[in-house]
Design a protein around this motif. Structure first.
Motif, mmCIF file in Angstrom:
data_model
loop_
_atom_site.group_PDB
_atom_site.id
_atom_site.type_symbol
_atom_site.label_atom_id
_atom_site.label_comp_id
_atom_site.label_asym_id
_atom_site.label_seq_id
_atom_site.Cartn_x
_atom_site.Cartn_y
_atom_site.Cartn_z
ATOM 1 N N ARG A 1 0.835 -1.207 0.000
ATOM 2 C CA ARG A 1 0.000 0.000 0.000
ATOM 3 C C ARG A 1 0.867 1.253 0.000
ATOM 4 N NH1 ARG A 1 -3.670 -0.035 4.678
ATOM 5 N NH2 ARG A 1 -4.655 1.684 3.595
ATOM 6 N N GLY A 2 1.938 1.239 0.770
ATOM 7 C CA GLY A 2 2.860 2.372 0.782
ATOM 8 C C GLY A 2 3.543 2.560 -0.557
ATOM 9 N N LEU A 3 3.898 1.454 -1.202
ATOM 10 C CA LEU A 3 4.547 1.526 -2.513
ATOM 11 C C LEU A 3 3.581 2.024 -3.577
ATOM 12 C CD1 LEU A 3 6.534 -1.814 -2.303
ATOM 13 C CD2 LEU A 3 7.428 0.512 -2.012
ATOM 14 N N PHE A 4 2.331 1.584 -3.495
ATOM 15 C CA PHE A 4 1.329 2.048 -4.449
ATOM 16 C C PHE A 4 1.084 3.551 -4.292
ATOM 17 C CE2 PHE A 4 -1.170 -2.055 -5.675
ATOM 18 C CZ PHE A 4 -0.011 -2.599 -6.198
ATOM 19 N N ALA A 5 1.068 4.039 -3.078
ATOM 20 C CA ALA A 5 0.891 5.478 -2.856
ATOM 21 C C ALA A 5 2.112 6.250 -3.353
ATOM 22 C CB ALA A 5 0.652 5.753 -1.368
ATOM 23 N N ALA B 1 4.193 -16.711 -9.953
ATOM 24 C CA ALA B 1 5.236 -15.837 -10.485
ATOM 25 C C ALA B 1 4.983 -14.384 -10.101
ATOM 26 C CB ALA B 1 5.310 -15.979 -12.010
ATOM 27 N N ALA B 2 3.735 -13.949 -10.193
ATOM 28 C CA ALA B 2 3.398 -12.570 -9.821
ATOM 29 C C ALA B 2 3.662 -12.334 -8.338
ATOM 30 C CB ALA B 2 1.940 -12.272 -10.160
ATOM 31 N N PHE B 3 3.318 -13.304 -7.504
ATOM 32 C CA PHE B 3 3.571 -13.125 -6.081
ATOM 33 C C PHE B 3 5.053 -13.089 -5.764
ATOM 34 C CE2 PHE B 3 -0.859 -13.306 -5.327
ATOM 35 C CZ PHE B 3 -1.020 -12.648 -4.116
ATOM 36 N N CYS B 4 5.862 -13.828 -6.500
ATOM 37 C CA CYS B 4 7.312 -13.713 -6.304
ATOM 38 C C CYS B 4 7.755 -12.275 -6.583
ATOM 39 C CB CYS B 4 8.052 -14.706 -7.191
ATOM 40 S SG CYS B 4 7.912 -16.416 -6.642
ATOM 41 N N MET B 5 7.225 -11.679 -7.647
ATOM 42 C CA MET B 5 7.550 -10.291 -7.958
ATOM 43 C C MET B 5 7.038 -9.356 -6.859
ATOM 44 S SD MET B 5 6.214 -7.813 -11.032
ATOM 45 C CE MET B 5 4.535 -7.941 -10.446
ATOM 46 N N PHE B 6 5.776 -9.513 -6.467
ATOM 47 C CA PHE B 6 5.215 -8.655 -5.422
ATOM 48 C C PHE B 6 6.009 -8.795 -4.123
ATOM 49 C CE2 PHE B 6 0.962 -9.111 -7.738
ATOM 50 C CZ PHE B 6 0.979 -7.826 -8.253
ATOM 51 N N THR C 1 2.649 2.983 -11.398
ATOM 52 C CA THR C 1 2.849 1.534 -11.457
ATOM 53 C C THR C 1 1.773 0.810 -10.656
ATOM 54 O OG1 THR C 1 4.434 1.614 -9.622
ATOM 55 C CG2 THR C 1 5.328 1.722 -11.859
ATOM 56 N N ALA C 2 1.235 1.464 -9.657
ATOM 57 C CA ALA C 2 0.204 0.851 -8.815
ATOM 58 C C ALA C 2 -1.010 0.448 -9.644
ATOM 59 C CB ALA C 2 -0.216 1.808 -7.706
ATOM 60 N N ALA C 3 -1.388 1.279 -10.598
ATOM 61 C CA ALA C 3 -2.576 0.985 -11.404
ATOM 62 C C ALA C 3 -2.406 -0.337 -12.155
ATOM 63 C CB ALA C 3 -2.857 2.125 -12.376
ATOM 64 N N ALA C 4 -1.269 -0.515 -12.797
ATOM 65 C CA ALA C 4 -1.031 -1.743 -13.564
ATOM 66 C C ALA C 4 -0.899 -2.955 -12.648
ATOM 67 C CB ALA C 4 0.218 -1.590 -14.420
ATOM 68 N N LEU C 5 -0.177 -2.806 -11.542
ATOM 69 C CA LEU C 5 0.006 -3.926 -10.618
ATOM 70 C C LEU C 5 -1.303 -4.295 -9.926
ATOM 71 C CD1 LEU C 5 3.468 -2.982 -9.089
ATOM 72 C CD2 LEU C 5 2.976 -4.744 -10.808
ATOM 73 N N GLY C 6 -2.088 -3.302 -9.569
ATOM 74 C CA GLY C 6 -3.396 -3.567 -8.966
ATOM 75 C C GLY C 6 -4.323 -4.279 -9.937
ATOM 76 N N GLN C 7 -4.277 -3.871 -11.201
ATOM 77 C CA GLN C 7 -5.098 -4.524 -12.224
ATOM 78 C C GLN C 7 -4.660 -5.965 -12.429
ATOM 79 O OE1 GLN C 7 -7.898 -3.349 -13.585
ATOM 80 N NE2 GLN C 7 -8.156 -5.310 -14.581
ATOM 81 N N LEU C 8 -3.350 -6.206 -12.427
ATOM 82 C CA LEU C 8 -2.852 -7.580 -12.551
ATOM 83 C C LEU C 8 -3.374 -8.435 -11.404
ATOM 84 C CD1 LEU C 8 -1.056 -9.769 -13.819
ATOM 85 C CD2 LEU C 8 0.849 -8.846 -12.450
ATOM 86 N N ALA C 9 -3.258 -7.942 -10.177
ATOM 87 C CA ALA C 9 -3.757 -8.688 -9.015
ATOM 88 C C ALA C 9 -5.259 -8.911 -9.119
ATOM 89 C CB ALA C 9 -3.409 -7.954 -7.726
ATOM 90 N N GLU C 10 -5.983 -7.918 -9.571
ATOM 91 C CA GLU C 10 -7.443 -8.035 -9.708
ATOM 92 C C GLU C 10 -7.814 -9.149 -10.694
ATOM 93 O OE1 GLU C 10 -11.393 -7.034 -8.803
ATOM 94 O OE2 GLU C 10 -9.567 -6.323 -7.821
#
Length: 178
Positions: free
Chosen positions: A14-18, A140-145, A23-32
């Motif tokens: 959450r701190g990184l997204f703020a 793989a995405a969680f390894c990145m996150f 980048t938060a928009a794309a990463l949040g969409q990927l998680a969604e």
């Protein structure tokens, strides 16, 4: 202590997204898409994959926050997550889910660790190609996150209770509004 200037009131990703909303928009969409999009795997099962991979990567924030979501979504709650953390084969989940979790942990080790034996075991439990694909991509995405969150030294509470509200919030609201 974070390696860069982050909002102290926003733990983990959450701190990184703020800090970097671009980048938060794309990463949040990927998680969604991965965790909430159409799938024959339930939200709880997909969150469990993320929680197990994150636990294997020793990422406190991600393992605990996604465990909280999985616990909200899975029948049996947190005991199911904790059992999967401890021993996938002894966890009270389906045989197909056990096979997929083994694939996810292999991805955590490295992509080439996913061998034909793991794929055959998942197929023997009637896992579809789409479920295998999504398991590999979630892992793989969680390894990145996990590396993103821990690589920048974000704040993560050691108190498991601190994640309960986040679990309910994420289950209800998803990942595009972090």
């Amino acid at each position: 202590m974070p390696h860069i200037a982050l909002d102290e009131n926003l733990p983990g990703i959450r701190g990184l997204f703020a800090y970097r909303p671009e980048t938060a928009a794309a990463l949040g969409q990927l998680a969604e898409v991965l965790l909430r999009g159409p799938s024959s795997l339930s939200v709880g099962e997909r969150e469990l994959i993320g929680a197990v991979v994150s636990r294997g990567n020793d990422c406190t924030y991600c393992s605990r926050s996604h465990a909280a979501v999985a616990a909200e979504a899975l029948e049996g709650g947190m005991p199911v997550v904790e059992a999967a953390w401890k021993d996938i084969d002894g966890a009270p989940v389906s045989a197909k889910m056990k096979a997929l979790l083994h694939i996810a942990l292999a991805v955590r080790e490295g992509g080439k660790s996913v061998g034909e034996d793991l794929i055959a075991a998942a197929r023997a439990e009637e896992a579809t190609d789409l479920e295998i694909h999504d398991t590999v991509l979630i892992a793989a995405a969680f390894c990145m996150f996990n590396r993103y969150v821990d690589g920048l030294g974000t704040i993560a509470s050691d108190d498991p209770d601190a994640y309960q509200d986040a679990g309910a919030r994420l289950l209800a609201g998803g990942y595009t509004r972090l």
